[in-house]
Design a protein around this motif. Structure first.
Motif: not given
Length: 172
Positions: A27-32, A94-96, A144-148, A151-157
């Motif tokens: 997890t980076d400094a921004n919480g991503v 749901k939000s993601l 496309d970058a936002k979708i990617s 998808l990474n955030r959903i996979a992390a969740l």
């Protein structure tokens, strides 16, 4: 000899193999939350905090950097999975998913506009149409970058939910 070799080859194809892969999560400094399959792709400041995630056909297992054997996290009795209640998990999913759907709809609309612009460019050969196409392609690339990322955030969740033993019905 050829029949034996052919038989062994076919037999090796029929035997199910266990699919395994090792990934690293940090997890980076921004919480991503980020994932990679190559430890050298992890920025230096996050390498010590990166966790190795074993992915196989069964549930994922997180390995701490200093640990030698994988360990499953078992939720304690009376404690909510991952420290959050059912409503939090459902709202988060749901939000993601809503945000992902919105991005995908925007992408589809941009694709239609891009097709129209290309058609105009073919018919009229105007320079302003070429500029509009370039602008539209940049917007598509951004989405496309936002979708990617989504998808990474959903996979992390999903990974966090699996590690916290969140029931599947909460993940809907």
């Amino acid at each position: 000899m050829k029949t034996i070799l052919l038989s062994l080859s076919l037999l090796s194809l029929l035997i199910p193999s266990v699919g395994r892969a090792a990934f690293y999560q940090w997890t980076d400094a921004n919480g991503v939350v980020h994932f990679t399959d190559n430890r050298s792709n992890i920025p230096r400041q996050y390498r010590d905090k990166a966790q190795r995630v074993e992915v196989s056909d069964s549930a994922p297992v997180t390995v701490s950097p200093g640990a030698t054997t994988p360990s499953h996290k078992a939720p304690a009795a009376g404690v909510e999975p991952g420290g959050h209640n059912e409503g939090w998990w459902r709202d988060r999913y749901k939000s993601l998913r809503t945000e992902l759907k919105t991005l995908q709809d925007q992408r589809a609309a941009l694709d239609q506009q891009l097709v129209e612009l290309r058609r105009k460019r073919t018919i009229f050969q105007r320079a302003r149409d070429r500029v509009a196409i370039n602008t539209m392609e940049a917007q598509v690339s951004t989405i496309d970058a936002k979708i990617s990322d989504m998808l990474n955030r959903i996979a992390a969740l999903d990974l966090a939910a699996a590690q916290a033993a969140v029931p599947l019905e909460w993940r809907q």
